[in-house]
Enzyme design. Structure first.
Site, short mmCIF file in Angstrom:
data_model
loop_
_atom_site.label_atom_id
_atom_site.label_comp_id
_atom_site.label_asym_id
_atom_site.label_seq_id
_atom_site.Cartn_x
_atom_site.Cartn_y
_atom_site.Cartn_z
N LYS A 103 17.52 37.55 81.62
CA LYS A 103 18.15 38.12 80.41
C LYS A 103 19.63 38.42 80.62
O LYS A 103 20.43 38.29 79.71
CB LYS A 103 17.43 39.39 79.96
CG LYS A 103 17.38 40.46 81.02
CD LYS A 103 16.57 41.67 80.60
CE LYS A 103 16.46 42.64 81.76
NZ LYS A 103 15.39 42.32 82.71
N VAL A 130 13.18 37.43 77.00
CA VAL A 130 13.00 38.50 76.01
C VAL A 130 11.52 38.69 75.71
O VAL A 130 10.82 37.73 75.37
CB VAL A 130 13.74 38.18 74.68
CG1 VAL A 130 13.53 39.28 73.66
CG2 VAL A 130 15.23 37.96 74.93
N ILE A 134 5.55 37.40 74.53
CA ILE A 134 5.67 37.21 73.08
C ILE A 134 6.63 36.07 72.79
O ILE A 134 7.76 36.08 73.26
CB ILE A 134 6.22 38.49 72.39
CG1 ILE A 134 5.37 39.71 72.76
CG2 ILE A 134 6.27 38.30 70.88
CD1 ILE A 134 5.95 41.02 72.24
N LYS A 203 18.47 42.17 75.67
CA LYS A 203 17.51 41.39 74.89
C LYS A 203 17.91 41.28 73.42
O LYS A 203 17.83 40.21 72.82
CB LYS A 203 16.11 42.00 75.05
CG LYS A 203 15.60 41.87 76.50
CD LYS A 203 14.36 42.71 76.74
CE LYS A 203 13.86 42.55 78.18
NZ LYS A 203 12.80 43.52 78.49
#
Lengths: 426, 426
Positions: A103, A130, A134, A203
């Protein structure tokens, strides 16, 4: 066959190795050819590993990977700025595609690296950077591509979400929970990047850059951490119908971008209020799709490996079918950044005052003089000469609020401003 | 420039037109070239439209689209099996890529159409066919590609979710809410496909085929609708800590696929319990990513258009950059389908019995004789000679439950079995 080089073999690296091994057959079918990890860069060749791995795969010399013409795809999982950034650039210059979960490097150098990748005809993917498992980078580039993204609200840091959830569920103070989280491995021994909000800021910087086709400078993101949250604030929030979350917020207001990370009151009725423990979520609003929420494990070995290997599979397909990277959009739209002092929010304010008649009237006058109107005032029961007062304002410009607070601090009978937390009406 | 032909200009078609127009510039940047709708197939050239559109764009002759060599991409939004299916096939045979939101055609003919597209070097995409604006087809093919998908739980039908949410929130009966939903346009005047579970069955068929790299025959999906749910069942569920949802369930058990659509008790503590009104959600479990939930508007003009236009953008990029479709995986893994009679579940059972001593003992004996053990028994207060009894079983094989129920129905003092609903421990 497509050959990979791994840079780094820590938690996520070991997870990537495991996923590639466990689901080897199905990954081979999806890519169209076999993936082989040819070399893994490690610091210590002799270190005992949690997975059974041939000693020949390991190297402590990065040149064995970035100078190996057989390796088409380099997976960077070292983390941190250096040497990761330099290795990535050198690998791209050697015509290798990159998958990374870094990141920090992406938040700081995304545009430069995308440009370098374009020039070299390779790709760079970073789904794992990030929100762990997900999917959000690829959905923003593909699934929501038809939308003007207007708002993003993220719970993007698992450590602080675990701490706040635990403080809420068990009515504990921050330091107690942090210590326990460190014992359980949910917080680093040096948790400053999580607790300060810096991790979430990286993020939301990455997500904002993609959502608005721009480059956000992380220095323009307003950041406030969770260290000041006390059990009393959480209890007050609960009484008012809210929970406290560390939110990463990004709005394209039409007059500029409003990007910030700070603790916020979130209504208990909102789906984000139910994102607890180490789970993360991204709640976004697009002009066509409306409200969408993506929820899952925001960190950890296997969830992050899921995202990294997804990127490996897509990149390997592109290499195998000689397809260009279709997501490397080189547009940069310039947006004004709205300074936090200009942003309108409701605020929760917790004061300690001397128990004397007329104190509240003086405080109310200061707010009124600064165009700050109050939506609720709760004078708490007190056991000492100091009385706690809890105020919630209507929407007010941050600079007006700040001015009021400074004036209130100067009032004789005000012992202290214990906390100020923004109330986010999502 | 890439030229599109639209088949159908109803609700979703108009939404697609609007999104392509509103976000024209950003879509042009993302694709790399401009998109132009060249022709739109309509039934009635003279019909008044809700958007301002040039009469020259409209045609009532499908040949103007599928035989136009300038059109590279055909967007099918007619819905239903015919003529949509035939038009899609003819367009593919004319080397046109397809974007469709047609769940029926995809559920029945996905494999044939993918094969035909492969042969013709074009692609077929159908994000809009499942869960409206929620990205799930592309995430399953790309973002979760590293995972063995073990379980999918979907709330995939907005109409029934609206009805059940409303019944729950306002303690109303099914028919009252249905009538209101029809008045508000949340339910069709002929709502049988929604209420019977057929709509959700098409969608879980599509998701299962992708998740398990197989072809699921919709005839193998067990389907039960929501018509039998009464306010009393919802109240009982609430007392037991559950809400009732129409769930589309798909599990790869390792011994076969267990795919079904039926009303189910869902624990109030589970995120799916909070998916209300016309929202949809997909909750899935992958071996690497763990639990993930995707939540958003499952139907409606603009959310569905968001998914359709996302597919248009990806397809247009592939056409513009002459890239093959990287997601047309031609593997078909064969899986056994587990018959519903073999599936283990807990069950909620609501009986009416005569108020006589010994009735409960007789019922309990029947369950015991059939290896059905009970986890809770509630004898409700009664105002008539008939007593309601609510039972919840432990995990039990469906065939054993069915046998018990048949025997219980035959007992003298049992007036009726009012409802049986599976309890899904997610």
């Amino acid at each position: 066959m497509i050959k990979l080089g791994l840079l780094g073999f820590g938690t996520v690296g070991t997870g990537v190795y495991t996923v590639l091994k466990n689901n080897k057959e199905s990954i081979r079918r999806k890519v169209g050819t076999e993936l082989e990890i040819k070399r893994i860069l490690v610091n210590d060749l002799e270190k005992k590993r949690s997975v059974d791995i041939s000693r020949d795969l390991l190297t402590d010399n990065v040149e064995d990977i970035i100078n190996d013409p057989e390796i088409d795809l380099v997976v960077e999982l070292i983390g941190g700025e250096e040497p990761a950034y330099t290795y990535i650039k050198r690998a791209i210059n050697n015509k290798k595609s990159i998958v990374t979960a870094n990141k920090l490097v992406i938040a700081r150098y995304e545009e430069e690296l995308l440009e370098l990748a374009r020039k070299n005809g390779v790709s760079i993917s970073f789904e794992g950077s990030v929100a762990g498992g997900i999917p959000i980078i690829r959905p923003l580039k593909e699934s929501f591509a038809a939308n003007k993204i207007e708002k993003i609200y993220g719970i993007l840091n698992g450590t602080t979400n675990y701490i706040l959830s635990k403080m809420t569920a068990e009515e504990l103070e921050f330091d107690e929970v942090l210590k326990e989280a460190q014992k359980l491995g949910y917080a680093e021994s040096d948790p400053v990047s999580d607790i300060s909000g810096a991790d979430a800021a990286y993020k939301i910087t990455i997500l904002s850059s993609i959502a608005y086709e721009t480059i956000v400078d992380i220095e323009d993101v307003y950041v406030e951490g969770v260290k000041g949250i006390e059990a009393e604030d959480i209890k007050n929030a609960d009484e008012l119908g809210y929970v406290i979350k560390l939110l990463a917020i990004s709005k394209n207001t039409g007059k500029g971008l409003d990007i910030r990370v700070h603790p916020a009151f979130v209504s208990k009725a909102h789906p984000l209020a139910l994102v607890n423990d180490v789970y993360n979520a991204i709640y976004l609003h697009g002009d066509a799709v409306g409200d969408v929420m993506l929820y899952g494990k925001g960190a950890g070995q296997m969830p992050t490996a899921s995202s990294v290997v997804a990127d490996i599979i897509q990149t390997a397909k592109e290499i195998f079918y000689k397809s260009p990277d279709l997501n490397n959009n080189n547009t940069i739209i310039s947006h004004k950044i709205i300074d936090i002092s200009e942003v309108y929010n409701s605020f929760y304010i917790r004061l300690q005052v001397v128990d004397k008649p007329g104190v509240l009237a003086k405080i109310a006058k200061v707010f009124g003089d600064n165009q700050v109107s109050l939506s609720s005032v709760i004078q708490k029961v007190h056991l000492e000469p100091a009385v706690p007062i809890v105020l919630v304002t209507h929407q007010v410009k941050e600079s007006n609020l700040k001015r009021s607070i400074n004036e209130i601090k100067a009032l004789d009978d005000v012992i202290g401003v214990k906390n100020i937390i923004r109330v986010e009406e999502i």
